[in-house]
Design a protein around this motif. Structure first.
Motif, mmCIF file in Angstrom:
data_model
loop_
_atom_site.group_PDB
_atom_site.id
_atom_site.type_symbol
_atom_site.label_atom_id
_atom_site.label_comp_id
_atom_site.label_asym_id
_atom_site.label_seq_id
_atom_site.Cartn_x
_atom_site.Cartn_y
_atom_site.Cartn_z
ATOM 1 N N LYS A 123 35.905 27.517 -20.522
ATOM 2 C CA LYS A 123 35.170 28.742 -20.181
ATOM 3 C C LYS A 123 33.666 28.558 -20.350
ATOM 4 N N ASN A 124 33.235 27.304 -20.336
ATOM 5 C CA ASN A 124 31.816 26.964 -20.438
ATOM 6 C C ASN A 124 31.185 27.497 -21.724
ATOM 7 N N ARG A 125 31.922 27.363 -22.807
ATOM 8 C CA ARG A 125 31.402 27.700 -24.124
ATOM 9 C C ARG A 125 31.088 26.393 -24.846
ATOM 10 N N LEU A 126 29.890 26.318 -25.394
ATOM 11 C CA LEU A 126 29.402 25.097 -26.039
ATOM 12 C C LEU A 126 29.573 25.195 -27.547
ATOM 13 N N PHE A 127 30.052 24.115 -28.140
ATOM 14 C CA PHE A 127 30.206 24.021 -29.592
ATOM 15 C C PHE A 127 29.448 22.782 -30.064
ATOM 16 N N LEU A 175 19.407 28.321 -22.913
ATOM 17 C CA LEU A 175 20.588 29.106 -23.225
ATOM 18 C C LEU A 175 21.392 29.498 -21.994
ATOM 19 N N ARG A 176 20.795 29.404 -20.821
ATOM 20 C CA ARG A 176 21.469 29.860 -19.601
ATOM 21 C C ARG A 176 22.626 28.969 -19.175
ATOM 22 N N HIS A 177 22.645 27.758 -19.670
ATOM 23 C CA HIS A 177 23.649 26.788 -19.215
ATOM 24 C C HIS A 177 25.065 27.134 -19.670
ATOM 25 N N TYR A 178 25.180 27.942 -20.739
ATOM 26 C CA TYR A 178 26.489 28.147 -21.353
ATOM 27 C C TYR A 178 26.749 29.639 -21.558
ATOM 28 N N ASN A 179 27.995 30.040 -21.376
ATOM 29 C CA ASN A 179 28.351 31.440 -21.571
ATOM 30 C C ASN A 179 28.157 31.853 -23.022
ATOM 31 N N GLU A 180 28.571 30.990 -23.913
ATOM 32 C CA GLU A 180 28.356 31.209 -25.343
ATOM 33 C C GLU A 180 28.090 29.870 -26.003
ATOM 34 N N ILE A 181 27.385 29.914 -27.138
ATOM 35 C CA ILE A 181 27.104 28.714 -27.919
ATOM 36 C C ILE A 181 27.513 28.996 -29.365
ATOM 37 N N TYR A 182 28.288 28.094 -29.934
ATOM 38 C CA TYR A 182 28.725 28.229 -31.323
ATOM 39 C C TYR A 182 28.115 27.097 -32.147
ATOM 40 N N ILE A 183 27.545 27.468 -33.299
ATOM 41 C CA ILE A 183 26.881 26.500 -34.160
ATOM 42 C C ILE A 183 27.257 26.726 -35.628
ATOM 43 N N GLY A 184 26.891 25.743 -36.446
ATOM 44 C CA GLY A 184 26.932 25.857 -37.896
ATOM 45 C C GLY A 184 25.538 25.509 -38.411
ATOM 46 N N HIS A 185 25.490 24.693 -39.450
ATOM 47 C CA HIS A 185 24.257 24.037 -39.931
ATOM 48 C C HIS A 185 23.298 24.935 -40.701
ATOM 49 N N ILE A 200 21.748 36.886 -29.059
ATOM 50 C CA ILE A 200 21.893 36.615 -27.632
ATOM 51 C C ILE A 200 23.298 36.064 -27.389
ATOM 52 N N ASN A 201 23.430 34.862 -26.892
ATOM 53 C CA ASN A 201 24.761 34.294 -26.647
ATOM 54 C C ASN A 201 25.101 33.194 -27.648
ATOM 55 N N VAL A 202 24.416 33.200 -28.793
ATOM 56 C CA VAL A 202 24.637 32.180 -29.831
ATOM 57 C C VAL A 202 25.341 32.813 -31.027
ATOM 58 N N TRP A 203 26.396 32.156 -31.480
ATOM 59 C CA TRP A 203 27.139 32.593 -32.665
ATOM 60 C C TRP A 203 27.017 31.539 -33.759
ATOM 61 N N ASN A 204 26.624 31.979 -34.938
ATOM 62 C CA ASN A 204 26.496 31.093 -36.095
ATOM 63 C C ASN A 204 27.636 31.394 -37.058
ATOM 64 N N VAL A 205 28.510 30.405 -37.276
ATOM 65 C CA VAL A 205 29.684 30.622 -38.127
ATOM 66 C C VAL A 205 29.592 29.890 -39.470
ATOM 67 N N ALA A 217 36.434 31.308 -40.363
ATOM 68 C CA ALA A 217 37.058 30.910 -39.095
ATOM 69 C C ALA A 217 36.983 32.120 -38.172
ATOM 70 N N MET A 218 36.440 31.929 -36.959
ATOM 71 C CA MET A 218 36.290 33.030 -36.004
ATOM 72 C C MET A 218 37.134 32.791 -34.762
ATOM 73 N N ASN A 219 37.880 33.817 -34.362
ATOM 74 C CA ASN A 219 38.573 33.805 -33.079
ATOM 75 C C ASN A 219 37.508 34.012 -32.005
ATOM 76 N N ILE A 220 37.267 33.007 -31.174
ATOM 77 C CA ILE A 220 36.123 33.075 -30.264
ATOM 78 C C ILE A 220 36.352 34.020 -29.089
ATOM 79 N N ASP A 221 37.572 34.466 -28.890
ATOM 80 C CA ASP A 221 37.841 35.426 -27.821
ATOM 81 C C ASP A 221 37.706 36.867 -28.311
ATOM 82 N N THR A 222 38.262 37.149 -29.470
ATOM 83 C CA THR A 222 38.228 38.521 -29.991
ATOM 84 C C THR A 222 37.061 38.771 -30.939
ATOM 85 N N LYS A 223 36.486 37.701 -31.466
ATOM 86 C CA LYS A 223 35.407 37.733 -32.458
ATOM 87 C C LYS A 223 35.889 38.221 -33.822
#
Length: 243
Positions: A123-127, A175-185, A200-205, A217-223
């Motif tokens: 689904k073009n989500r980047l991790f 940020l436009r390249h991906y529907n969502e971006i998931y990161i840590g760090h 925006i479209n970035v999620w920090n877990v 731990a996050m369910n990336i579909d339901t959040k």
């Protein structure tokens, strides 16, 4: 199929077991680990051993973090003890490998070497562990170490107005390249938040498991997300990276 993004573990095996138990995993589920499995609490080697076994039973994707790069280098050459690494959790990681055979350490090294620097799903989500700087996306990144060290992507997302539409000319090309971006760090507790953060479209877990926070731990579909107890309560006789 459910997909969960799991934040930085930093040697906290007890927290990982708590979270996975809460997920009540099924065979068709997928786990995407955001990196930094080691350095902090006392069970880094045990975390790696556990993850290697989990990956035989369920679909897992392992992203490589900056602490994992340090540990990989040490497993490859025991004389390569990076001073910064040693002071930021490396000492505890080295100690956690006491009792592991040379063959077991070799298998761990192979595990680190086979980790992904980033992953893009169907689904073009980047991790990825940290971030990237190329306006053309991760495939065009010239300095790939950014994948596990960059903080500018998260910092940029934080200062943007969440109301800016993806098609707005002001929306960063990065940020436009991906529907969502998931990161840590970058721990959310640095911003006074104990839960995952969205900008925006970035999620920090990364919710600060290395320090005083929890593992998430996050369910990336339901959040929906699931968390361990705070790590100091699970390792009361240790300081983690709170030194």
């Amino acid at each position: 199929m459910r997909t969960f993004a799991i934040g930085d573990i930093h040697g906290g095996l007890k927290a990982l077991l708590q979270v996975l138990n809460k997920l009540e995993l099924q065979e068709e589920d997928r786990l995407i680990f955001m990196g930094d499995y080691v350095d902090g609490w006392s069970e880094s080697a045990q975390v790696i051993e556990f993850l290697m076994n989990v990956s035989k039973k369920i679909t897992c994707t392992f992203i490589k973090g900056n602490h994992d790069v340090w540990c990989q280098n040490w497993l490859k050459d025991k004389s390569d003890v990076n001073t910064s690494w040693y002071l930021h959790g490396g000492k505890e990681t080295i100690e956690s490998y006491e009792g592991f055979t040379d063959d077991e350490k070799k298998q761990h090294l192979i595990f680190f070497e086979n980790m992904n620097m980033y992953f893009i799903d169907e689904k073009n989500r980047l991790f990825l562990h940290a971030g990237f700087t190329s306006m053309h996306g991760v495939e065009k990144e010239t300095y790939t170490h950014n994948f596990c060290t960059d903080r500018t992507l998260w910092e940029m997302a934080l200062v943007m107005d969440k109301k800016i539409d993806l098609n707005n000319n002001l929306y960063p090309k990065r940020l436009r390249h991906y529907n969502e971006i998931y990161i840590g760090h970058t721990p959310t507790i640095n911003y006074g938040e104990t839960e995952p953060m969205n900008a925006i479209n970035v999620w920090n877990v990364d919710t600060g498991a290395a320090f005083t926070g929890k593992l998430t731990a996050m369910n990336i579909d339901t959040k929906a997300f699931f968390q361990s107890d705070d790590l100091p309560s699970l390792y009361p006789n240790e300081k983690g990276r709170n030194k």
